[in-house]
Design a protein around this motif. Structure first.
Motif, short mmCIF file in Angstrom:
data_model
loop_
_atom_site.label_atom_id
_atom_site.label_comp_id
_atom_site.label_asym_id
_atom_site.label_seq_id
_atom_site.Cartn_x
_atom_site.Cartn_y
_atom_site.Cartn_z
N PHE A 52 40.61 137.55 40.83
CA PHE A 52 40.98 138.62 41.76
C PHE A 52 39.81 139.08 42.64
O PHE A 52 40.01 139.50 43.78
CB PHE A 52 41.59 139.81 41.00
CG PHE A 52 42.99 139.55 40.55
CD1 PHE A 52 43.98 139.22 41.47
CD2 PHE A 52 43.34 139.59 39.20
CE1 PHE A 52 45.28 138.96 41.07
CE2 PHE A 52 44.64 139.32 38.79
CZ PHE A 52 45.61 139.00 39.72
N PHE A 53 38.59 138.98 42.10
CA PHE A 53 37.42 139.27 42.95
C PHE A 53 37.42 138.34 44.15
O PHE A 53 37.19 138.74 45.29
CB PHE A 53 36.11 139.06 42.16
CG PHE A 53 35.65 140.30 41.45
CD1 PHE A 53 35.39 141.47 42.17
CD2 PHE A 53 35.45 140.31 40.08
CE1 PHE A 53 34.95 142.61 41.53
CE2 PHE A 53 35.03 141.46 39.42
CZ PHE A 53 34.77 142.60 40.14
N LYS A 54 37.69 137.06 43.86
CA LYS A 54 37.71 136.05 44.93
C LYS A 54 38.83 136.35 45.93
O LYS A 54 38.65 136.24 47.14
CB LYS A 54 37.91 134.66 44.32
CG LYS A 54 36.76 133.70 44.66
CD LYS A 54 37.04 132.30 44.13
CE LYS A 54 36.49 132.11 42.74
NZ LYS A 54 36.98 130.91 42.06
N GLN A 55 40.00 136.72 45.39
CA GLN A 55 41.13 137.06 46.26
C GLN A 55 40.79 138.24 47.17
O GLN A 55 41.13 138.25 48.35
CB GLN A 55 42.38 137.40 45.43
CG GLN A 55 42.98 136.25 44.68
CD GLN A 55 43.40 135.11 45.59
OE1 GLN A 55 42.79 134.05 45.59
NE2 GLN A 55 44.42 135.32 46.38
N ALA A 56 40.10 139.23 46.58
CA ALA A 56 39.72 140.42 47.36
C ALA A 56 38.83 140.01 48.53
O ALA A 56 39.00 140.49 49.66
CB ALA A 56 39.01 141.43 46.48
N GLU A 57 37.90 139.11 48.25
CA GLU A 57 37.00 138.65 49.31
C GLU A 57 37.77 137.90 50.39
O GLU A 57 37.52 138.07 51.58
CB GLU A 57 35.93 137.72 48.73
CG GLU A 57 34.66 138.45 48.36
CD GLU A 57 33.70 137.59 47.57
OE1 GLU A 57 33.53 136.41 47.92
OE2 GLU A 57 33.14 138.09 46.58
N GLU A 58 38.71 137.06 49.96
CA GLU A 58 39.51 136.29 50.92
C GLU A 58 40.29 137.21 51.85
O GLU A 58 40.36 136.98 53.05
CB GLU A 58 40.48 135.36 50.19
CG GLU A 58 39.87 134.00 49.92
CD GLU A 58 40.91 132.98 49.45
OE1 GLU A 58 42.08 133.08 49.88
OE2 GLU A 58 40.54 132.12 48.65
N GLU A 59 40.89 138.24 51.27
CA GLU A 59 41.67 139.18 52.09
C GLU A 59 40.78 139.89 53.10
O GLU A 59 41.18 140.15 54.23
CB GLU A 59 42.38 140.22 51.22
CG GLU A 59 43.42 139.66 50.26
CD GLU A 59 44.48 138.81 50.94
OE1 GLU A 59 45.09 139.28 51.90
OE2 GLU A 59 44.68 137.66 50.51
N ARG A 60 39.57 140.18 52.67
CA ARG A 60 38.60 140.82 53.56
C ARG A 60 38.27 139.87 54.74
O ARG A 60 38.17 140.30 55.88
CB ARG A 60 37.34 141.16 52.76
CG ARG A 60 36.16 141.59 53.57
CD ARG A 60 36.24 143.04 53.95
NE ARG A 60 35.07 143.43 54.73
CZ ARG A 60 34.97 144.53 55.43
NH1 ARG A 60 35.95 145.39 55.45
NH2 ARG A 60 33.90 144.82 56.11
N VAL A 61 38.13 138.59 54.41
CA VAL A 61 37.86 137.60 55.47
C VAL A 61 39.03 137.55 56.46
O VAL A 61 38.83 137.52 57.67
CB VAL A 61 37.59 136.20 54.85
CG1 VAL A 61 37.53 135.12 55.92
CG2 VAL A 61 36.30 136.22 54.04
N HIS A 62 40.25 137.60 55.92
CA HIS A 62 41.43 137.60 56.79
C HIS A 62 41.41 138.82 57.70
O HIS A 62 41.71 138.74 58.89
CB HIS A 62 42.72 137.65 55.96
CG HIS A 62 42.95 136.42 55.14
ND1 HIS A 62 43.99 136.30 54.25
CD2 HIS A 62 42.27 135.24 55.07
CE1 HIS A 62 43.93 135.12 53.67
NE2 HIS A 62 42.90 134.46 54.15
N GLN A 63 41.09 139.95 57.10
CA GLN A 63 41.05 141.20 57.88
C GLN A 63 40.07 141.06 59.04
O GLN A 63 40.39 141.41 60.18
CB GLN A 63 40.62 142.35 56.97
CG GLN A 63 40.63 143.70 57.65
CD GLN A 63 39.70 144.71 57.00
OE1 GLN A 63 39.29 144.54 55.85
NE2 GLN A 63 39.36 145.74 57.71
N LEU A 64 38.90 140.51 58.76
CA LEU A 64 37.88 140.39 59.81
C LEU A 64 38.30 139.39 60.88
O LEU A 64 37.99 139.55 62.05
CB LEU A 64 36.54 139.98 59.20
CG LEU A 64 35.88 141.04 58.33
CD1 LEU A 64 34.51 140.58 57.87
CD2 LEU A 64 35.75 142.37 59.07
#
Lengths: 176, 121
Positions: A52-64
């Motif tokens: 889930f840490f990795k997923q959180a980072e991925e979502e952040r990348v999508h947001q950016l």
């Protein structure tokens, strides 16, 4: 008369508003994943926590990615306020059920932006969104597969420990 | 509308007008001039969008229905813009109407540009 609005910005006001909504959604999603990582870690599911840490980072990348797209096209990207992040879950399984719900909701919301773009013939944004559709295929697959593990392995005995171990190994490598 | 004379030598196009005000576009300066509430104010692309957002956000219905004892005034302050408006409720309705008409006309202009001007003959 000059078409100043178009000269300044490629996006229509509606598409810009929808993408800003999506930016918020991705940020919210990232925050929820972080919360899930915390819950898993606290309850001894360390592999799932890392997942889930990795997923959180991925979502952040999508947001950016969305954020920069709006700016690059001359629009106004809005840094969102995030509230309503659930911190407690009733069970290990519930975490994954909500993770899948989260991904489905993101996919639907991107589909909604694309529908608007088709209506306006905004092919530039559609082309940009295609990357996300491919990404969502992977995200939904992973979330669905994780939930499947609960049925395949079963939660009895050392089941949850097994599930936790296998969650980190889920990959999606379809080239289609 | 007030008696403000716009010099015709200046490259101004009227985008939209009502009996309370008017909005002109200057192609040379890439901006708009809003003739409203007794002044002519210049707005660039960013600022006119900020003004639109600020005006559209005002809940006119709530202002009409609430029974709070206070002046019916709204102060429209646009960040990084030289102008600010202090408007009564009637003026807010009028400004909103003016902006709505303007943005429809700008959209129409965009369609005309697409269909006529951007075509290669």
């Amino acid at each position: 008369m000059k078409d100043i609005m178009r000269v300044k910005c490629l996006l229509s006001a509606d598409v810009e508003a929808l993408i800003n909504q999506q930016i918020k959604k991705e940020a919210h999603s990232s925050a929820i994943y972080l919360s899930m990582a915390s819950w898993c870690n606290r309850n001894g599911y360390d592999f799932s926590g890392d997942y889930f840490f990795k997923q959180a980072e991925e979502e952040r990348v999508h947001q950016l990615k969305f954020f920069k797209y709006v700016l690059d096209m001359g629009g106004n990207a809005i840094s969102p306020e995030i509230t309503n992040v659930k911190a407690e879950y009733n069970s290990f399984r519930e975490v994954f059920e909500e993770a899948l719900d989260q991904e489905i909701s993101v996919t639907q919301s991107i589909k909604n932006i694309a529908a608007r773009c088709y209506k306006e013939q905004d092919f530039v944004t559609i082309e940009f969104l295609n990357w996300f559709f491919k990404e969502q295929r992977e995200e939904e697959y992973k979330a669905r597969r994780a939930l499947e593990l609960f049925d395949v392995i079963g939660e009895e005995g050392t089941g949850r420990w097994q599930i936790d171990k296998h969650v980190g190994q889920i990959t999606y490598d379809s080239e289609a | 509308m007030q008696n403000l004379t716009i010099r015709t030598t200046v490259d101004f196009n009227e985008v939209f007008s009502t009996k309370h005000g008017a909005i002109y576009q200057s192609d040379a300066e890439n901006c708009w001039y809003i003739d409203f509430a007794g002044k002519l104010a210049r707005f660039d692309y960013r600022n006119i969008l900020k003004l639109k957002k600020a005006v559209y956000q005002i809940d006119i219905e709530d202002l009409l229905l609430n029974s709070v004892k206070g002046p019916d005034l709204e102060i429209l302050f646009i960040c990084a813009c030289d102008h600010c408006y202090v408007l009564s409720l009637i003026q807010i309705v009028a400004l909103k109407e003016l902006l709505q008409g303007t943005f429809v006309m700008l959209e129409l202009n965009h369609i005309i540009q697409d269909r006529l001007c951007r075509l290669i003959g």
